[in-house]
Design a protein around this motif. Sequence first.
Motif, PDB file in Angstrom:
ATOM      1  N   LYS A  33       0.833  -1.206   0.000  1.00  0.00           N
ATOM      2  CA  LYS A  33       0.000   0.000   0.000  1.00  0.00           C
ATOM      3  C   LYS A  33       0.868   1.258   0.000  1.00  0.00           C
ATOM      4  O   LYS A  33       0.578   2.227  -0.708  1.00  0.00           O
ATOM      5  N   ASN A  36       2.560   1.819  -3.469  1.00  0.00           N
ATOM      6  CA  ASN A  36       1.660   2.405  -4.471  1.00  0.00           C
ATOM      7  C   ASN A  36       1.519   3.916  -4.280  1.00  0.00           C
ATOM      8  O   ASN A  36       1.557   4.687  -5.255  1.00  0.00           O
ATOM      9  N   LYS A  37       1.362   4.347  -3.030  1.00  0.00           N
ATOM     10  CA  LYS A  37       1.267   5.783  -2.752  1.00  0.00           C
ATOM     11  C   LYS A  37       2.578   6.488  -3.077  1.00  0.00           C
ATOM     12  O   LYS A  37       2.600   7.620  -3.583  1.00  0.00           O
ATOM     13  N   TYR A  38       3.683   5.813  -2.769  1.00  0.00           N
ATOM     14  CA  TYR A  38       5.006   6.380  -3.057  1.00  0.00           C
ATOM     15  C   TYR A  38       5.193   6.580  -4.562  1.00  0.00           C
ATOM     16  O   TYR A  38       5.672   7.632  -5.009  1.00  0.00           O
ATOM     17  N   ASP A  40       2.899   6.980  -6.780  1.00  0.00           N
ATOM     18  CA  ASP A  40       2.042   8.107  -7.182  1.00  0.00           C
ATOM     19  C   ASP A  40       2.779   9.435  -6.961  1.00  0.00           C
ATOM     20  O   ASP A  40       2.747  10.333  -7.815  1.00  0.00           O
ATOM     21  N   ILE A 280       5.294  11.304   0.350  1.00  0.00           N
ATOM     22  CA  ILE A 280       3.977  10.931  -0.173  1.00  0.00           C
ATOM     23  C   ILE A 280       2.987  12.097  -0.045  1.00  0.00           C
ATOM     24  O   ILE A 280       2.133  12.306  -0.906  1.00  0.00           O
TER      25      ILE A 280
END
Length: 370
Positions: A33, A36-38, A40, A280
């Motif tokens: 999780k 994925n944010k990283y 982005d 992030i």
Amino acid sequence: MQKTSLKSVYVHVPFCKSICSYCDFCKNFYDEKIVNKYLDALKKEIKDNYKKEEVKTIYIGGGTPSSLSFENLSYLFEIIKRINLSNDYEFTFECNYWDITDKLLTFLKRNGVNRLSIGIQTFHKKHEKTLNRKINKKEMIRCVNLAKKYFQNINVDLMYAISGESIFDLKQDLNILKKLNVSHVSTYSLIIEKHTNLALLNVREIDDDTQAKMYKLIIKKLLKCGYTHYEISNFSKPGYESRHNLTYWNNEEYYGFGAGASGFLSGIRYDNTKSIFNYIKGKTKVYHETISNDNLIKDEIMLGLRKIKGINKQRFKRKFNFDVKKVFDLEIFLKNGLLKEDQKNVFIPEKYLFVSNEIILKVLETYHLE
């Protein structure tokens, strides 16, 4: 000052499945999780800052980029494809040996990678606990040989002066490297950095005399194996010098993307936050400084004297409009043998490379711009 057109891109992937005891780089335990944010946030940083220049080198480092899932990797390379690569590019991807599979190698090749950097450090299992790394000599050899079936340009990292390591241990590591015959070897003495597990455990570095003997042994052995010693810690087969790292040592400009990355653009050096969570959230840069001409000249010396060929006198004059021997009092170093020169270059002789940091600091102290 002459502006260089060469640009490189470094991308930091700060995730690992396990944390090595000596590592002080920006890193975090792998979490799908968070990754994925990283990614982005990485996509946004590149989109907001990359000016569409054609670049000659990309280096994906970490952390452990190979720890990412194939879904993560697909997203990462989708982001990287925004960067315009020259026809004659170098594209390096860092990986641990235990992540190397036919599937990964095929994926990397298909996505334009043409150089691997493999973390080996040592083939001796007795150092497993000290380094907090999986060490399996048979698997290491198998994985490097597998990588050679896909890539011609491969770097292997070799660590020396590990607590408890002997000269004989190092000779054995070098003998294995000789048989592997990769195109590039990067060597590092174990340095106990603050806030690492080794520092917390009070592990001590090997004495300087032993480190010096080990360093000289590495040079001797690798030169015999056909490697060129082109930078203090780096050796390559002819034509396989790390073009990306030469960007740093030549004091040229580059992008740094990702948490913990640093960059140098338009005369400004900058550092990104080492906090993955701040990154992030979009709080990317924590430091930036416009480099004065004085400091740029000093950086040229500090970085350039790391190269075995040293400072190219004509290149220095073209870049800064000054003779390097007039900006720094080099004659005293040339007279006492701490520096040497030929028609093209001023450099540190091989017998003093182990104490190069001390020599470079002394040279910097003589700076004067009339």
